[in-house]
Design a protein around this motif. Structure first.
Motif, mmCIF file in Angstrom:
data_model
loop_
_atom_site.group_PDB
_atom_site.id
_atom_site.type_symbol
_atom_site.label_atom_id
_atom_site.label_comp_id
_atom_site.label_asym_id
_atom_site.label_seq_id
_atom_site.Cartn_x
_atom_site.Cartn_y
_atom_site.Cartn_z
ATOM 1 N N LEU A 1 26.967 8.125 -7.603
ATOM 2 C CA LEU A 1 27.081 8.141 -6.142
ATOM 3 C C LEU A 1 26.165 7.114 -5.480
ATOM 4 N N ARG A 2 25.463 6.351 -6.308
ATOM 5 C CA ARG A 2 24.482 5.364 -5.851
ATOM 6 C C ARG A 2 23.346 6.015 -5.066
ATOM 7 N N LEU A 3 23.035 7.247 -5.432
ATOM 8 C CA LEU A 3 21.825 7.877 -4.916
ATOM 9 C C LEU A 3 20.612 7.356 -5.682
ATOM 10 N N LEU A 4 20.863 6.754 -6.838
ATOM 11 C CA LEU A 4 19.853 6.035 -7.611
ATOM 12 C C LEU A 4 20.403 4.643 -7.905
ATOM 13 N N PRO A 5 19.554 3.631 -7.961
ATOM 14 C CA PRO A 5 20.051 2.272 -8.237
ATOM 15 C C PRO A 5 20.529 2.120 -9.676
ATOM 16 N N ILE A 6 21.647 1.435 -9.827
ATOM 17 C CA ILE A 6 22.218 1.161 -11.144
ATOM 18 C C ILE A 6 21.625 -0.139 -11.666
ATOM 19 N N THR A 7 21.088 -0.098 -12.882
ATOM 20 C CA THR A 7 20.469 -1.282 -13.475
ATOM 21 C C THR A 7 21.498 -2.187 -14.139
ATOM 22 N N GLY A 8 22.497 -1.569 -14.790
ATOM 23 C CA GLY A 8 23.505 -2.367 -15.486
ATOM 24 C C GLY A 8 24.775 -1.578 -15.697
ATOM 25 N N LEU B 1 26.883 2.072 -18.382
ATOM 26 C CA LEU B 1 25.991 2.385 -17.271
ATOM 27 C C LEU B 1 24.543 2.483 -17.752
ATOM 28 N N SER B 2 23.647 1.813 -17.042
ATOM 29 C CA SER B 2 22.228 1.871 -17.350
ATOM 30 C C SER B 2 21.438 2.114 -16.074
ATOM 31 N N VAL B 3 20.431 2.977 -16.193
ATOM 32 C CA VAL B 3 19.497 3.221 -15.094
ATOM 33 C C VAL B 3 18.096 3.182 -15.699
ATOM 34 N N GLN B 4 17.274 2.271 -15.183
ATOM 35 C CA GLN B 4 15.918 2.108 -15.687
ATOM 36 C C GLN B 4 14.915 2.276 -14.559
ATOM 37 N N PHE B 5 13.749 2.796 -14.916
ATOM 38 C CA PHE B 5 12.673 2.974 -13.956
ATOM 39 C C PHE B 5 11.425 2.262 -14.473
ATOM 40 N N ALA B 6 10.845 1.439 -13.619
ATOM 41 C CA ALA B 6 9.630 0.720 -14.000
ATOM 42 C C ALA B 6 8.408 1.579 -13.719
ATOM 43 N N LEU B 7 7.520 1.660 -14.710
ATOM 44 C CA LEU B 7 6.267 2.364 -14.560
ATOM 45 C C LEU B 7 5.119 1.365 -14.558
ATOM 46 N N GLY B 8 3.917 1.856 -14.305
ATOM 47 C CA GLY B 8 2.752 0.983 -14.322
ATOM 48 C C GLY B 8 2.502 0.403 -15.694
ATOM 49 N N LEU C 1 8.775 0.577 -19.166
ATOM 50 C CA LEU C 1 10.117 0.771 -18.633
ATOM 51 C C LEU C 1 10.738 2.022 -19.252
ATOM 52 N N VAL C 2 11.244 2.897 -18.400
ATOM 53 C CA VAL C 2 11.943 4.089 -18.862
ATOM 54 C C VAL C 2 13.443 3.834 -18.787
ATOM 55 N N ARG C 3 14.108 3.890 -19.936
ATOM 56 C CA ARG C 3 15.571 3.727 -19.962
ATOM 57 C C ARG C 3 16.197 5.126 -19.869
ATOM 58 N N ALA C 4 16.308 5.632 -18.647
ATOM 59 C CA ALA C 4 16.776 7.000 -18.436
ATOM 60 C C ALA C 4 18.234 7.160 -18.826
ATOM 61 N N VAL C 5 19.046 6.167 -18.513
ATOM 62 C CA VAL C 5 20.451 6.119 -18.930
ATOM 63 C C VAL C 5 20.662 4.745 -19.542
ATOM 64 N N ASP C 6 21.233 4.711 -20.743
ATOM 65 C CA ASP C 6 21.238 3.459 -21.498
ATOM 66 C C ASP C 6 22.587 3.229 -22.170
ATOM 67 N N GLY C 7 23.511 2.607 -21.434
ATOM 68 C CA GLY C 7 24.801 2.246 -22.019
ATOM 69 C C GLY C 7 25.792 3.380 -22.125
ATOM 70 N N VAL C 8 25.935 4.149 -21.049
ATOM 71 C CA VAL C 8 26.837 5.302 -21.036
ATOM 72 C C VAL C 8 28.227 4.886 -20.548
#
Length: 314
Positions: free
Chosen positions: A53-60, A7-14, A18-25
């Motif tokens: 719960l898909r309250l945040l988008p899953i990146t991978g 599981l990966s969740v990333q957030f793009a900043l200006g 890129l913030v890899r908040a969750v990275d391969g869990v």
């Protein structure tokens, strides 16, 4: 019941950052089991819970619940999934609308999912099941203490008879005496209903009390995963050892032999090469900067030297 892979969740900043908040869990949760997720603030615990719960988008990666790919669910199928998986949020003050009565708050899931029947009686039964007195359904959240509000939140989560509840630091905002009451309530409900929990928190003693298995997170990764007994009596990752050494002992005359955790974690915008914990690890060696360790199936730890570390002493 639940299987999470890479599981990966990333957030793009200006500026293209890129913030890899969750990275391969990766982890799994069985029926009736409690998985505790622990780690410092900002390690990705809450982001993981919300992404499931898909309250945040899953990146991978993939999230599979009872054989269904959660990412592929749409419309009625997604609604049906969320009926089976519920969430209790950290802040009992912010998670309850002040404009709705307790009865409206607890019955709202029933309305959304089109549950028929005597909703009033069902709400009263739910409030009773979480240890709240009769006759409070017409009152509003401001009239209750933090512990009572969290019980209302738990009643709301139970309204649809879920099979899995994600608990995002559900007692961190409560007084310590109230925490024990809410945790014991959750354990009793699990025994009665067979619910599985993902319990996110940073209170190591509490997690040990409630969890069957524990996942330790650091900078978006799981660095150790195992039974609660193994994690607390024989931790194999230096980060887990440092976390446990940092926790206060109930006996003030005792001292720990292991060094507590020092310093702050690196920024998720500037993750170290190789092992993410190496910049704070007392056992770091040149290999740690070169190669990112995977979870060792034998030790349950993502550490190059997990099998060679000194014997743990609490």
């Amino acid at each position: 019941m639940l299987t999470v892979r890479d599981l990966s969740v990333q957030f793009a900043l200006g500026g293209g950052k890129l913030v890899r908040a969750v990275d391969g869990v990766s982890f799994s949760v069985a029926k009736g089991e409690t998985l505790g997720i622990v780690g410092e603030s900002g390690c990705g615990k809450s982001t993981t819970g919300r992404a499931l719960l898909r309250l945040l988008p899953i990146t991978g990666g993939t999230v599979t619940f009872d054989g269904q790919d959660v990412q592929s669910l749409r419309g009625p199928e997604l609604l049906a999934f969320r009926r089976r998986v519920q969430m209790v949020f950290q802040d009992p003050y912010a998670s309850l609308s002040p404009r709705l009565s307790v009865g409206q708050l607890v019955s709202e899931p029933l309305e959304i999912h089109g549950i028929e029947g005597d909703k009033k009686a069902r709400v009263e039964a739910l409030l009773k099941s979480v240890g709240l007195p009769e006759g409070i359904a017409s009152r509003y959240p401001h009239a209750f203490s933090g512990g009572q509000r969290q019980r209302i939140g738990i009643a709301r989560a139970l309204a649809l008879n879920p099979e899995l509840i994600i608990l995002d630091e559900p007692v961190s905002a409560l007084d310590i005496s109230v925490r024990a009451q809410v945790v014991n309530l959750l354990m009793d409900l699990q025994q009665e209903r067979g619910i599985a929990y993902i319990f996110i928190g940073h209170d190591l003693a509490l997690i040990r009390h409630i969890a069957h298995r524990v996942a330790v997170m650091y900078l978006g990764r799981i660095v150790e995963l195992g039974t609660a007994e193994a994690i607390y009596t024989n931790p194999r990752h230096p980060y887990t050892r440092s976390l446990l050494a940092s926790a206060p002992l109930p006996d003030p005359t005792k001292r720990r032999e292991s060094a507590p955790l020092e310093g702050d974690p690196p920024s998720p915008l500037n993750i170290p090469s190789g092992c993410r914990f190496r910049t704070r690890c007392p056992f770091a060696q040149p290999l740690c900067a070169e190669k990112d360790p995977a979870l060792d199936p034998e030790t349950g730890a993502a550490c190059h030297f997990a099998r060679e570390l000194p014997v743990w002493s609490s």
